[in-house]
Design an enzyme around this catalytic site. Structure first.
Site, mmCIF file in Angstrom:
data_model
loop_
_atom_site.group_PDB
_atom_site.id
_atom_site.type_symbol
_atom_site.label_atom_id
_atom_site.label_comp_id
_atom_site.label_asym_id
_atom_site.label_seq_id
_atom_site.Cartn_x
_atom_site.Cartn_y
_atom_site.Cartn_z
ATOM 1 N N LEU A 16 0.819 -1.221 0.000
ATOM 2 C CA LEU A 16 0.000 0.000 0.000
ATOM 3 C C LEU A 16 0.848 1.264 0.000
ATOM 4 C CD1 LEU A 16 -2.714 -1.147 2.562
ATOM 5 C CD2 LEU A 16 -2.761 -1.315 0.064
ATOM 6 N N HIS A 67 -3.511 4.262 -2.400
ATOM 7 C CA HIS A 67 -4.468 3.366 -1.746
ATOM 8 C C HIS A 67 -5.078 4.032 -0.511
ATOM 9 C CE1 HIS A 67 -1.480 0.362 -3.511
ATOM 10 N NE2 HIS A 67 -2.608 -0.024 -4.075
ATOM 11 N N GLY A 103 -9.162 4.014 -7.965
ATOM 12 C CA GLY A 103 -8.313 5.141 -8.340
ATOM 13 C C GLY A 103 -8.426 5.438 -9.822
ATOM 14 N N GLN A 104 -8.416 6.700 -10.147
ATOM 15 C CA GLN A 104 -8.393 7.118 -11.559
ATOM 16 C C GLN A 104 -7.104 6.668 -12.235
ATOM 17 O OE1 GLN A 104 -8.708 11.424 -12.267
ATOM 18 N NE2 GLN A 104 -7.322 11.055 -13.985
ATOM 19 N N LYS A 105 -6.093 6.373 -11.433
ATOM 20 C CA LYS A 105 -4.823 5.857 -11.973
ATOM 21 C C LYS A 105 -5.081 4.714 -12.951
ATOM 22 C CE LYS A 105 -0.475 4.434 -11.978
ATOM 23 N NZ LYS A 105 -0.507 3.042 -11.680
ATOM 24 N N GLN A 152 -9.723 0.296 -15.821
ATOM 25 C CA GLN A 152 -10.281 -0.628 -14.829
ATOM 26 C C GLN A 152 -11.573 -0.060 -14.242
ATOM 27 O OE1 GLN A 152 -7.918 -2.788 -11.724
ATOM 28 N NE2 GLN A 152 -8.538 -1.086 -10.447
ATOM 29 N N ARG A 181 4.274 -0.857 -8.500
ATOM 30 C CA ARG A 181 5.285 -1.309 -9.469
ATOM 31 C C ARG A 181 6.455 -0.321 -9.591
ATOM 32 N NH1 ARG A 181 0.578 -3.724 -12.303
ATOM 33 N NH2 ARG A 181 0.985 -5.957 -12.368
HETATM 34 P P1 AMP Z 1 -3.777 -1.935 -6.915
HETATM 35 O O1 AMP Z 1 -3.319 -2.322 -5.559
HETATM 36 O O2 AMP Z 1 -2.681 -1.458 -7.813
HETATM 37 O O3 AMP Z 1 -4.672 -2.965 -7.545
HETATM 38 O O4 AMP Z 1 -4.692 -0.651 -6.705
HETATM 39 C C1 AMP Z 1 -5.811 -0.688 -5.853
HETATM 40 C C2 AMP Z 1 -6.609 0.573 -6.053
HETATM 41 O O5 AMP Z 1 -5.799 1.704 -5.745
HETATM 42 C C3 AMP Z 1 -7.079 0.739 -7.497
HETATM 43 O O6 AMP Z 1 -8.389 1.246 -7.518
HETATM 44 C C4 AMP Z 1 -6.103 1.728 -8.039
HETATM 45 O O7 AMP Z 1 -6.605 2.495 -9.117
HETATM 46 C C5 AMP Z 1 -5.844 2.599 -6.826
HETATM 47 N N1 AMP Z 1 -4.582 3.309 -7.000
HETATM 48 C C6 AMP Z 1 -3.388 2.782 -7.334
HETATM 49 N N2 AMP Z 1 -2.465 3.750 -7.467
HETATM 50 C C7 AMP Z 1 -3.094 4.924 -7.207
HETATM 51 C C8 AMP Z 1 -2.673 6.288 -7.190
HETATM 52 N N3 AMP Z 1 -1.435 6.644 -7.470
HETATM 53 N N4 AMP Z 1 -3.603 7.219 -6.884
HETATM 54 C C9 AMP Z 1 -4.878 6.869 -6.606
HETATM 55 N N5 AMP Z 1 -5.328 5.598 -6.604
HETATM 56 C C10 AMP Z 1 -4.445 4.636 -6.903
#
Ligand code: AMP
Length: 283
Positions: free
Chosen positions: A31, A35, A145-147, A151, A185
């Site tokens: 995290l 997150h 996240g909009q990132k 998705q 990553r």
């Molecule tokens: P992940 O653990 O990469 O699957 O991400 C879990 C959630 O966190 C997803 O909804 C992502 O879009 C969000 N997320 C990941 N990186 C960011 C970021 N830099 N800013 C905002 N949300 C994020």
């Protein structure tokens, strides 16, 4: 915070909070502030916040980074406890995909575009695991996240198509001080790759400023971003796209309210994505 490793214990933890408004934040762990911004939003808007940490194998194509994906359960739990999350769901694969497992969700049309082109099966894995998690947690609101804009759009379509009745909240991209979008990553990047990766936010910032100044021509925006990113020999472009938010189709002209500008590159073995939105995904 209660930590649940099985579906049965998650159900027990949720039964104890029956009647409360539930917010849900699905993650793959390791995290960071991105997150945690979702966890904070859920805490503000709900009575109970459930966070899942699950590295979902079905969304990794063969040869991707499933085996080396960063994992740090103890640190994740400590961060979530500090943020005041109520329930942490940490399922094992056998709990999420009991054998024989046969049911999959395809969000046809959206899943083969952008990242779906170079990550075959990725969004099928994402949609399937998110549907399973939503069915288990039954939240009023789910936080993304909009990132990962594609998705969020795939999940929004699934929520609409399957009448899931959950509100999707899609929150802004959280960035490091130098502009790089936070991502688990990023830990893979060498110092040189990380420096080169700054071309992504830079190219997007400039494109966004041009849109704000009235530029609508998608080809001109793509060319400017390609030139900016092309200056970094350590980056290989996967795509630079200007697409409609409602169907992810390429568009010739930016349509305020309905456009996603998204970029994916490789830096060595690491795939990086970033974007900006002219519009809203939350629903
Ligand atoms: P992940 O653990 O990469 O699957 O991400 C879990 C959630 O966190 C997803 O909804 C992502 O879009 C969000 N997320 C990941 N990186 C960011 C970021 N830099 N800013 C905002 N949300 C994020």
């Amino acid at each position: 915070m209660r930590t649940c490793r099985t579906v049965a214990s998650l159900r027990r933890a949720l039964a104890a909070r029956a009647g409360d408004r539930v917010g849900f934040v699905p993650t793959m762990g390791c995290l960071h502030e991105g997150h945690l911004s979702l966890v904070r939003a859920s805490r503000r808007e709900n009575d109970v916040t459930v966070v899942s940490v699950y590295v979902n194998p079905s969304q990794f194509a063969p040869g991707e980074d499933l085996d080396r994906y960063p994992r740090d359960e103890r640190r994740d739990a400590a961060l979530l406890r500090r943020e005041g999350a109520d329930v942490l769901f940490l399922p094992a694969d056998a709990e999420m995909y009991p054998a024989p497992y046969r049911t999959w969700v395809d969000v046809a049309g959206l899943d083969g575009k952008l990242c779906g082109r170079s990550r075959p099966g990725h969004f099928r894995g994402v949609a399937t695991v998110v549907l399973k998690l939503l069915n288990l947690v039954r939240p009023q609101r789910a936080y993304f996240g909009q990132k990962d804009a594609q998705q969020a759009l795939v999940i929004r379509q699934m929520v609409r198509d399957l009448h899931l009745g959950v509100r999707l909240r899609v929150l802004p991209i959280v960035r490091d001080a130098d502009g790089l979008a936070l991502s688990s990553r990023n830990a893979y990047l060498s110092a040189e790759e990380r420096r080169a990766a700054l071309a992504l936010p830079k190219a997007l910032r400039r494109a966004q400023a041009r849109v704000a100044a009235g530029e609508r021509d998608a080809r001109a925006l793509r060319a400017a971003m390609a030139a900016e990113i092309g200056r970094e020999p350590l980056l290989q472009v996967d795509y630079i796209a200007v697409v409609r938010l409602d169907n992810l189709e390429d568009t010739a002209a930016v349509e305020p309210g309905n456009t996603l500008v998204a970029v994916a590159v490789r830096a060595g073995r690491t795939r990086l994505i970033d974007n900006f939105l002219c519009g809203e995904i939350s629903c």
